[in-house]
Design a protein around this motif. Structure first.
Motif, PDB file in Angstrom:
ATOM      1  N   TYR A 105     -39.769  -4.405   5.785  1.00  0.00           N
ATOM      2  CA  TYR A 105     -39.250  -4.240   7.099  1.00  0.00           C
ATOM      3  C   TYR A 105     -38.111  -5.341   7.382  1.00  0.00           C
ATOM      4  O   TYR A 105     -37.611  -5.041   8.593  1.00  0.00           O
ATOM      5  N   SER A 106     -37.739  -5.858   6.254  1.00  0.00           N
ATOM      6  CA  SER A 106     -36.483  -6.591   6.507  1.00  0.00           C
ATOM      7  C   SER A 106     -35.207  -5.888   6.413  1.00  0.00           C
ATOM      8  O   SER A 106     -35.128  -4.858   5.893  1.00  0.00           O
ATOM      9  N   PRO A 107     -33.939  -6.427   6.941  1.00  0.00           N
ATOM     10  CA  PRO A 107     -32.959  -5.563   6.793  1.00  0.00           C
ATOM     11  C   PRO A 107     -32.469  -5.428   5.390  1.00  0.00           C
ATOM     12  O   PRO A 107     -31.826  -4.126   5.293  1.00  0.00           O
ATOM     13  N   ALA A 108     -32.544  -6.336   4.420  1.00  0.00           N
ATOM     14  CA  ALA A 108     -32.448  -6.012   3.009  1.00  0.00           C
ATOM     15  C   ALA A 108     -33.457  -4.727   2.591  1.00  0.00           C
ATOM     16  O   ALA A 108     -32.962  -3.790   1.643  1.00  0.00           O
ATOM     17  N   GLY A 109     -34.539  -4.664   3.145  1.00  0.00           N
ATOM     18  CA  GLY A 109     -35.641  -3.502   2.629  1.00  0.00           C
ATOM     19  C   GLY A 109     -35.004  -2.333   3.185  1.00  0.00           C
ATOM     20  O   GLY A 109     -35.166  -1.321   2.528  1.00  0.00           O
ATOM     21  N   ARG A 110     -34.576  -2.382   4.403  1.00  0.00           N
ATOM     22  CA  ARG A 110     -33.905  -1.148   4.979  1.00  0.00           C
ATOM     23  C   ARG A 110     -32.760  -0.483   4.339  1.00  0.00           C
ATOM     24  O   ARG A 110     -32.733   0.735   3.774  1.00  0.00           O
ATOM     25  N   VAL A 111     -31.725  -1.702   3.480  1.00  0.00           N
ATOM     26  CA  VAL A 111     -30.724  -1.205   3.081  1.00  0.00           C
ATOM     27  C   VAL A 111     -31.396  -0.558   1.780  1.00  0.00           C
ATOM     28  O   VAL A 111     -30.614   0.371   0.930  1.00  0.00           O
ATOM     29  N   ALA A 112     -32.273  -1.359   0.844  1.00  0.00           N
ATOM     30  CA  ALA A 112     -32.749  -0.916  -0.188  1.00  0.00           C
ATOM     31  C   ALA A 112     -33.271   0.426  -0.271  1.00  0.00           C
ATOM     32  O   ALA A 112     -33.182   1.542  -1.291  1.00  0.00           O
ATOM     33  N   ARG A 113     -34.040   0.980   0.891  1.00  0.00           N
ATOM     34  CA  ARG A 113     -34.825   2.252   1.088  1.00  0.00           C
ATOM     35  C   ARG A 113     -33.620   3.288   1.305  1.00  0.00           C
ATOM     36  O   ARG A 113     -33.629   4.315   0.353  1.00  0.00           O
ATOM     37  N   VAL A 114     -32.563   2.958   2.004  1.00  0.00           N
ATOM     38  CA  VAL A 114     -31.438   3.822   1.876  1.00  0.00           C
ATOM     39  C   VAL A 114     -30.840   4.265   0.553  1.00  0.00           C
ATOM     40  O   VAL A 114     -30.394   5.568   0.364  1.00  0.00           O
ATOM     41  N   VAL A 115     -30.617   3.111   0.041  1.00  0.00           N
ATOM     42  CA  VAL A 115     -30.071   3.345  -1.398  1.00  0.00           C
ATOM     43  C   VAL A 115     -30.668   4.138  -2.372  1.00  0.00           C
ATOM     44  O   VAL A 115     -30.173   4.956  -3.016  1.00  0.00           O
ATOM     45  N   VAL A 116     -32.041   3.667  -2.361  1.00  0.00           N
ATOM     46  CA  VAL A 116     -32.901   4.291  -3.259  1.00  0.00           C
ATOM     47  C   VAL A 116     -33.088   5.916  -3.155  1.00  0.00           C
ATOM     48  O   VAL A 116     -32.983   6.779  -3.891  1.00  0.00           O
ATOM     49  N   GLY A 117     -32.981   6.220  -1.614  1.00  0.00           N
ATOM     50  CA  GLY A 117     -33.034   7.569  -1.225  1.00  0.00           C
ATOM     51  C   GLY A 117     -31.797   8.353  -1.802  1.00  0.00           C
ATOM     52  O   GLY A 117     -31.682   9.261  -1.999  1.00  0.00           O
ATOM     53  N   ILE A 118     -30.615   7.742  -1.400  1.00  0.00           N
ATOM     54  CA  ILE A 118     -29.383   8.359  -1.652  1.00  0.00           C
ATOM     55  C   ILE A 118     -29.453   8.540  -3.203  1.00  0.00           C
ATOM     56  O   ILE A 118     -28.826   9.617  -3.801  1.00  0.00           O
ATOM     57  N   GLY A 119     -29.820   7.586  -4.020  1.00  0.00           N
ATOM     58  CA  GLY A 119     -29.837   7.844  -5.399  1.00  0.00           C
ATOM     59  C   GLY A 119     -30.926   9.039  -5.809  1.00  0.00           C
ATOM     60  O   GLY A 119     -30.403   9.802  -6.669  1.00  0.00           O
ATOM     61  N   LEU A 120     -32.019   9.120  -5.076  1.00  0.00           N
ATOM     62  CA  LEU A 120     -32.806  10.402  -5.382  1.00  0.00           C
ATOM     63  C   LEU A 120     -32.206  11.556  -5.296  1.00  0.00           C
ATOM     64  O   LEU A 120     -32.213  12.463  -5.774  1.00  0.00           O
ATOM     65  N   ILE A 121     -31.433  11.552  -4.000  1.00  0.00           N
ATOM     66  CA  ILE A 121     -30.907  12.819  -3.493  1.00  0.00           C
ATOM     67  C   ILE A 121     -29.669  13.075  -4.290  1.00  0.00           C
ATOM     68  O   ILE A 121     -29.512  14.269  -4.781  1.00  0.00           O
ATOM     69  N   THR A 122     -28.919  12.052  -4.983  1.00  0.00           N
ATOM     70  CA  THR A 122     -27.801  12.548  -5.858  1.00  0.00           C
ATOM     71  C   THR A 122     -28.463  12.998  -7.221  1.00  0.00           C
ATOM     72  O   THR A 122     -27.843  13.893  -7.717  1.00  0.00           O
ATOM     73  N   ILE A 123     -29.639  12.407  -7.602  1.00  0.00           N
ATOM     74  CA  ILE A 123     -29.854  12.642  -9.107  1.00  0.00           C
ATOM     75  C   ILE A 123     -30.496  14.199  -8.793  1.00  0.00           C
ATOM     76  O   ILE A 123     -30.218  14.944  -9.584  1.00  0.00           O
ATOM     77  N   GLY A 124     -31.298  14.306  -7.720  1.00  0.00           N
ATOM     78  CA  GLY A 124     -31.809  15.913  -7.519  1.00  0.00           C
ATOM     79  C   GLY A 124     -30.669  16.827  -7.469  1.00  0.00           C
ATOM     80  O   GLY A 124     -30.804  18.062  -7.958  1.00  0.00           O
ATOM     81  N   ALA A 125     -29.795  16.530  -6.652  1.00  0.00           N
ATOM     82  CA  ALA A 125     -28.797  17.421  -6.452  1.00  0.00           C
ATOM     83  C   ALA A 125     -27.864  17.986  -7.679  1.00  0.00           C
ATOM     84  O   ALA A 125     -27.639  19.059  -7.733  1.00  0.00           O
ATOM     85  N   SER A 126     -27.499  16.800  -8.370  1.00  0.00           N
ATOM     86  CA  SER A 126     -26.618  17.063  -9.646  1.00  0.00           C
ATOM     87  C   SER A 126     -27.485  17.773 -10.674  1.00  0.00           C
ATOM     88  O   SER A 126     -26.718  18.503 -11.499  1.00  0.00           O
ATOM     89  N   LEU A 127     -28.817  17.315 -10.749  1.00  0.00           N
ATOM     90  CA  LEU A 127     -29.339  18.044 -11.995  1.00  0.00           C
ATOM     91  C   LEU A 127     -29.936  19.859 -11.638  1.00  0.00           C
ATOM     92  O   LEU A 127     -30.076  20.473 -12.444  1.00  0.00           O
ATOM     93  N   GLY A 128     -29.956  19.822 -10.180  1.00  0.00           N
ATOM     94  CA  GLY A 128     -30.443  21.251  -9.799  1.00  0.00           C
ATOM     95  C   GLY A 128     -31.693  21.771 -10.206  1.00  0.00           C
ATOM     96  O   GLY A 128     -32.515  21.100 -10.706  1.00  0.00           O
ATOM     97  N   GLY A 129     -31.864  23.063 -10.055  1.00  0.00           N
ATOM     98  CA  GLY A 129     -33.162  23.886 -10.491  1.00  0.00           C
ATOM     99  C   GLY A 129     -34.458  22.893  -9.665  1.00  0.00           C
ATOM    100  O   GLY A 129     -34.291  22.840  -8.408  1.00  0.00           O
TER     101      GLY A 129
END
Length: 75
Positions: free
Chosen positions: A8-32
């Motif tokens: 719920y903290s501001p740092a937690g919000r940033v961490a969730r966004v960073v993790v989400g962007i990481g997952l999106i980047t990995i998924g998009a780069s590997l494809g399939g």
């Protein structure tokens, strides 16, 4: 619960966004079938940007991060 206080903290919000962007980047780069990982990554990005925590209601806490911080006396 310390994990919820962090999420719920501001740092937690940033961490969730960073993790989400990481997952999106990995998924998009590997494809399939890895695109499913990118779709899953949308959830932490959305919850971080919208300041909500989907785990909160499971533990009797509000969905809104702002309301949680107000009730806990945090800013």
């Amino acid at each position: 619960m310390a994990v919820l206080r962090f999420l719920y903290s501001p740092a937690g919000r940033v961490a969730r966004v960073v993790v989400g962007i990481g997952l999106i980047t990995i998924g998009a780069s590997l494809g399939g079938w890895w695109w499913l990982l990118a779709l899953v990554g949308l959830l932490p990005v959305a919850t971080g940007v919208l300041d909500i925590c989907t785990l909160g209601p499971l533990f009797g806490r509000p969905l809104s991060g702002r309301r949680f911080r107000e009730s806990a006396g945090q800013r």
